[in-house]
Design an enzyme around this catalytic site. Structure first.
Site, PDB file in Angstrom:
ATOM      1  N   ARG A 100     -13.767 -13.452  -9.120  1.00  0.00           N
ATOM      2  CA  ARG A 100     -14.748 -12.750  -8.296  1.00  0.00           C
ATOM      3  C   ARG A 100     -14.256 -12.747  -6.847  1.00  0.00           C
ATOM      4  NH1 ARG A 100     -20.234 -14.771  -5.671  1.00  0.00           N
ATOM      5  NH2 ARG A 100     -20.779 -12.760  -4.768  1.00  0.00           N
ATOM      6  N   GLN A 190     -26.092 -12.692  -1.983  1.00  0.00           N
ATOM      7  CA  GLN A 190     -27.123 -13.504  -1.349  1.00  0.00           C
ATOM      8  C   GLN A 190     -27.913 -12.796  -0.238  1.00  0.00           C
ATOM      9  OE1 GLN A 190     -25.126 -17.892  -2.222  1.00  0.00           O
ATOM     10  NE2 GLN A 190     -25.923 -17.477  -0.216  1.00  0.00           N
ATOM     11  N   SER A 193     -29.527 -14.927   2.436  1.00  0.00           N
ATOM     12  CA  SER A 193     -28.676 -15.444   3.512  1.00  0.00           C
ATOM     13  C   SER A 193     -28.477 -14.373   4.572  1.00  0.00           C
ATOM     14  CB  SER A 193     -27.301 -15.851   2.980  1.00  0.00           C
ATOM     15  OG  SER A 193     -27.441 -16.702   1.891  1.00  0.00           O
ATOM     16  N   ASN A 328     -26.131 -17.701  -7.766  1.00  0.00           N
ATOM     17  CA  ASN A 328     -25.360 -18.642  -6.957  1.00  0.00           C
ATOM     18  C   ASN A 328     -26.202 -19.898  -6.831  1.00  0.00           C
ATOM     19  OD1 ASN A 328     -23.642 -16.498  -6.636  1.00  0.00           O
ATOM     20  ND2 ASN A 328     -23.844 -16.343  -4.410  1.00  0.00           N
ATOM     21  N   TYR A 330     -26.227 -24.110  -5.980  1.00  0.00           N
ATOM     22  CA  TYR A 330     -25.477 -25.243  -5.427  1.00  0.00           C
ATOM     23  C   TYR A 330     -26.225 -26.559  -5.477  1.00  0.00           C
ATOM     24  CZ  TYR A 330     -21.837 -22.165  -3.579  1.00  0.00           C
ATOM     25  OH  TYR A 330     -20.797 -21.268  -3.468  1.00  0.00           O
ATOM     26  N   GLU A 396     -21.579 -18.249  -8.450  1.00  0.00           N
ATOM     27  CA  GLU A 396     -21.049 -19.281  -7.558  1.00  0.00           C
ATOM     28  C   GLU A 396     -21.703 -20.612  -7.893  1.00  0.00           C
ATOM     29  OE1 GLU A 396     -21.107 -18.867  -3.241  1.00  0.00           O
ATOM     30  OE2 GLU A 396     -20.805 -16.702  -3.437  1.00  0.00           O
TER      31      GLU A 396
HETATM   32  C1  NOJ Z   1     -22.501 -19.017  -0.724  1.00  0.00           C
HETATM   33  C2  NOJ Z   1     -21.731 -17.930  -0.052  1.00  0.00           C
HETATM   34  O1  NOJ Z   1     -21.779 -16.782  -0.848  1.00  0.00           O
HETATM   35  C3  NOJ Z   1     -20.287 -18.300   0.251  1.00  0.00           C
HETATM   36  O2  NOJ Z   1     -19.778 -17.342   1.115  1.00  0.00           O
HETATM   37  C4  NOJ Z   1     -20.223 -19.681   0.834  1.00  0.00           C
HETATM   38  O3  NOJ Z   1     -18.931 -20.014   1.239  1.00  0.00           O
HETATM   39  C5  NOJ Z   1     -20.728 -20.661  -0.202  1.00  0.00           C
HETATM   40  N1  NOJ Z   1     -22.111 -20.352  -0.465  1.00  0.00           N
HETATM   41  C6  NOJ Z   1     -20.651 -22.123   0.214  1.00  0.00           C
HETATM   42  O4  NOJ Z   1     -21.501 -22.356   1.268  1.00  0.00           O
END
Ligand code: NOJ
Length: 511
Positions: A100, A190, A193, A328, A330, A396
């Site tokens: 990706r 995102q 963001s 995405n 985390y 992600e």
């Molecule tokens: C999400 C973002 O899409 C990516 O650009 C960023 O580097 C990662 N999170 C880690 O923060």
């Protein structure tokens, strides 16, 4: 590298655990896609070469180098514009199924508009795509990953309703050229963001009034491009188009009515605001979010809600406008009602929630990122319940460290999250693939190179931006081969406790 790999295998047999407390071995099926991700600004460099114009991140980092940790920027970054063949070599070393990456709008349309199409920019991506396909690696292309052309930002960027057409024009150029080769497309990365957290317009950072306007038009732009592909490219090229949303899990801090409500409210503002228009039965923004913002806006003396409404046609355009949900994920947050007053009007004030992490959760190098593998399972199950089992692609997931190649913590986190994901699959999630962030260390926006997410370490001081594999890269390779995250180097303390799982709503299939 081979020697390291052998040592790792020996190590892994001595540490081997199953990933779960019930000792069952769970595996990803054949056909499940493993990949890695990057984005244009974060890796390409060559910021003004071969006709590329200025993006908002170029403008911002040049004007405010002091805002960026270690004052690095995307001027050279990992130099992937010149070193993409090395990147593909790394992808082959890992054995991934897909890669990706994102396209820089400013390389394709230097004015931002389609009056001028930059052949050199197109050729760069064509070369990359051809190199990937040569080795049977599927390209997964993101059209927009935070790097808006400055020329369009000067016209309001995502808050200008015309952006819907500009984005469609840009997408058409890419579909025309690459639809025969690229089967996985992601429109926007995102949106929350971009519109709320200041990544779309870094110079302004905190928006006061534009955030919900941005949400509306970025979603409409996504939907317009989805329909473009659906109507003009899909039957011939058979690809799929999704959107990548920022879906971290949010739990109540502890079980009280107030905290439960806070968590639910936060999920509506951070997830539902983007999911509902596309995946809910009735479309539109979530009722809860609509009514909170409308009431606040009225109190603030405004005639209309700061959250713009969607017309019946817009709701129709948006509903069902994705073939898959790009997730995405985390970390997990714990919610309580907001403790401090926030300036009003603002998103934080509308939300009225304080988010924190579990005190005992292991910390990464990024202040917002802590280890809570169960969260990815809960997010998946919640999405199934709320939105009726959409196909999901993890686009992600990752972990940040400082420099250094023995990243055992990242290994433990990676394996634990993959193990939790397998449990989600067992409980009904239609999971198509997993994408690790990131192939290599890169420019982590304002955090520069102080937070490193790479499976490969990059030496930013070397002229050729030397990339060397980390332990996690070797383990990922092993997982891709074995399809079993519990079979790698997974400390038993990271095992997934199967008795914590939520009630299954529906078992789709036996693993
Ligand atoms: C999400 C973002 O899409 C990516 O650009 C960023 O580097 C990662 N999170 C880690 O923060």
């Amino acid at each position: 590298m081979n020697l390291v790999f052998i040592i790792l295998c020996v190590l892994s047999t001595s540490h081997v655990t199953y990933g779960y407390t019930d000792n069952k071995v769970r595996r990803f099926k054949d056909g499940f896609m493993f990949g890695v991700a990057t984005s244009a600004y974060q890796i390409e460099g060559a910021w003004n070469e071969d006709g590329k114009s200025e993006s908002v991140w170029d403008r911002y980092t040049h004007a405010h180098p002091e805002d960026i940790a270690d004052r690095i920027n995307g001027d050279v970054a990992c130099d992937s514009y010149h070193r993409y063949k090395r990147d593909v070599q790394m992808l082959r070393e890992l054995g991934v199924d897909h890669y990706r990456f994102s396209v820089a709008w400013t390389r394709i349309l230097p004015t931002g508009f389609k009056d001028e199409i930059n052949e050199e920019g197109l050729r760069y991506y064509e070369n990359l795509i051809d190199e990937l396909l040569k080795y049977n690696i599927q390209p997964m292309v993101t059209l927009y990953h935070f790097d808006m052309p400055q020329s369009l930002q000067d016209l309001g960027g995502w808050t200008n309703p015309l952006i819907v057409n500009w984005f469609e024009d840009y997408a058409r150029v890419l579909f025309d050229r690459f639809a025969s080769k690229v089967k996985y497309w992601i429109t926007i990365n995102q949106p929350s963001s971009v519109c709320v957290d200041g990544f779309g317009d870094p110079a302004l950072n905190v928006k006061e009034n534009g955030d919900y306007t941005c949400v509306k038009y970025i979603l409409l732009a996504h939907a317009k491009v989805y329909r473009l592909y659906e109507n003009q490219f899909k039957s011939k090229h058979k690809g799929s188009v999704g959107i990548s949303l920022d879906i971290n899990w949010i739990d109540p801090y502890n079980k009280t009515t107030e905290n439960d409500e806070a968590a639910e409210r936060a999920r509506s503002f951070k997830i539902g605001l983007y999911m509902n228009p596309i995946w809910s039965k009735h479309g539109d923004f979530p009722d809860k979010v609509k009514s909170i913002i409308a009431k606040k806006s009225e109190k603030q003396g405004l005639e209309q809600s700061r959250l713009p409404s969607l017309s019946a046609d817009e709701i129709k355009l948006l509903k069902g406008s994705a073939d898959f949900l790009g997730m995405n994920h985390y970390t997990t947050f714990l919610a309580t009602p907001a403790r401090d007053e926030h300036k009003s009007p603002s998103f934080a004030d509308d939300l009225g929630v304080h988010l924190t992490h579990g005190a005992e959760w292991i910390a990464s190098k990024s202040p917002w990122l802590k280890n809570a593998p169960y969260g990815i399972y809960k997010a998946c199950v919640n999405i199934n319940q709320e939105y009726d089992y959409p196909p999901v692609f993890i686009t992600e997931h990752g972990w940040s460290t400082g420099p250094g190649r023995r990243d055992t913590r990242r290994v433990a986190v990676l394996t634990a999250y993959l193990a939790a994901l397998l449990l989600a699959v067992e409980d009904g999630t239609e999971l198509k693939g997993y994408t690790a962030w990131s192939l290599m260390d890169n420019v982590e926006w304002r955090a520069g190179t102080s937070e490193r997410f790479g499976l490969y370490e990059v030496d930013f001081d070397s002229a050729n931006r030397t990339r060397l594999v980390r332990t996690s890269g070797l383990v990922y390779k092993h997982i891709i081969e074995s399809r079993d995250p519990g079979d790698g180097w997974m400390p038993s303390s990271y095992r997934i406790n199967v008795s914590d799982r939520l009630q299954k709503r529906e078992v789709r299939e036996e693993l």
